[in-house]
Design a protein around this motif. Sequence first.
Motif, mmCIF file in Angstrom:
data_model
loop_
_atom_site.group_PDB
_atom_site.id
_atom_site.type_symbol
_atom_site.label_atom_id
_atom_site.label_comp_id
_atom_site.label_asym_id
_atom_site.label_seq_id
_atom_site.Cartn_x
_atom_site.Cartn_y
_atom_site.Cartn_z
ATOM 1 N N HIS A 27 40.785 50.261 39.863
ATOM 2 C CA HIS A 27 41.658 49.940 41.353
ATOM 3 C C HIS A 27 41.311 48.746 41.566
ATOM 4 O O HIS A 27 41.616 48.963 42.605
ATOM 5 C CB HIS A 27 41.625 51.491 41.779
ATOM 6 N N THR A 28 40.269 48.463 40.985
ATOM 7 C CA THR A 28 39.171 47.307 41.571
ATOM 8 C C THR A 28 40.549 45.656 41.608
ATOM 9 O O THR A 28 41.406 45.704 40.688
ATOM 10 C CB THR A 28 38.510 46.525 40.385
ATOM 11 N N GLN A 73 32.468 42.525 31.584
ATOM 12 C CA GLN A 73 33.993 43.359 31.079
ATOM 13 C C GLN A 73 34.939 43.333 32.100
ATOM 14 O O GLN A 73 36.238 43.524 31.778
ATOM 15 C CB GLN A 73 33.042 44.857 30.996
ATOM 16 N N LEU A 74 34.178 43.102 33.542
ATOM 17 C CA LEU A 74 34.927 43.566 34.520
ATOM 18 C C LEU A 74 35.733 41.650 34.960
ATOM 19 O O LEU A 74 36.674 41.470 34.988
ATOM 20 C CB LEU A 74 34.099 43.459 36.132
ATOM 21 N N VAL A 75 34.975 41.097 34.736
ATOM 22 C CA VAL A 75 35.732 39.657 35.144
ATOM 23 C C VAL A 75 36.553 38.493 34.859
ATOM 24 O O VAL A 75 37.630 39.051 35.127
ATOM 25 C CB VAL A 75 34.098 37.990 35.347
ATOM 26 N N PRO A 76 37.277 39.209 33.251
ATOM 27 C CA PRO A 76 38.255 38.801 32.552
ATOM 28 C C PRO A 76 39.299 39.182 33.348
ATOM 29 O O PRO A 76 40.628 38.592 32.404
ATOM 30 C CB PRO A 76 38.217 38.893 31.375
ATOM 31 N N CYS A 77 39.052 40.750 33.550
ATOM 32 C CA CYS A 77 40.883 41.317 33.736
ATOM 33 C C CYS A 77 41.454 40.766 35.004
ATOM 34 O O CYS A 77 42.843 41.604 34.807
ATOM 35 C CB CYS A 77 39.997 42.798 34.544
ATOM 36 N N PHE A 119 39.908 34.306 37.830
ATOM 37 C CA PHE A 119 38.652 33.792 37.861
ATOM 38 C C PHE A 119 38.683 33.158 36.455
ATOM 39 O O PHE A 119 37.196 32.645 36.101
ATOM 40 C CB PHE A 119 37.358 34.810 37.695
ATOM 41 N N ALA A 120 39.876 32.177 35.912
ATOM 42 C CA ALA A 120 39.667 32.379 34.555
ATOM 43 C C ALA A 120 38.839 30.924 34.322
ATOM 44 O O ALA A 120 37.937 31.068 33.709
ATOM 45 C CB ALA A 120 41.219 32.045 33.946
#
Length: 220
Positions: free
Chosen positions: A87-88, A121-125, A129-130
């Motif tokens: 849900h982030t 784990q989170l940032v690449p979602c 942020f690429a």
Amino acid sequence: MKYSLPQAVLFDLDGTLLDTAPDLGAALNRVLAAEQRPLVSAEEYTPLASHGSAGLLRYAYGDEFEQRRDELRSAFLAAYAANIAAHTKPFHGVGELLQQLQQRAIPVAIVTNKPHALTAQLVPCYPEFAHIQVVISGDTLAVAKPNPEPLLHAADLLQVDAANCWYIGDAERDIEAGRRANMFTVLARYGYISATDQPEIWGANAMIDRPEELLELWSE
């Protein structure tokens, strides 16, 4: 008041770039449910989200948290990692802000107290942020915010003097770290600030109520 463009902009992650509270709160409630304990409402856990697992667990367990710290933290982190991006979402306007910074050729870094394993784990979602090449987590160095070293390390990697960097965050530790690093500090008031916090005394150089407002602080 208008300010000259910074040479680099550093951001906190939870409560500044990403609205992670729903998934953090869900992880807390999974731990509580496993022990048949009362769940915590979104109204309760959202203001605590910037304080990470320790802040959330301490709220739910009180004095018992200190006695069971390692056990509870391990259970929480496992529950969170299993559903870290369910849900982030980036706060509204974050994508536009990062795009504008990229167009201005202003380098960006993330400096968070989130553990590296979870940050990675989170940032690449999030494709927004690429282009961010510098990400400093809470365990990248031996110290974390409010110690200024993580911010100074990010500035070094960006090859920008700390005095020419801005740091944006939603917690007192962010503003303290930024001030100690001799950076221009901006408080994200749209983040996780509780009713008992006193952000007006934290000493931020500026405050914003939405991400895009950062652009309005600059004189081109």
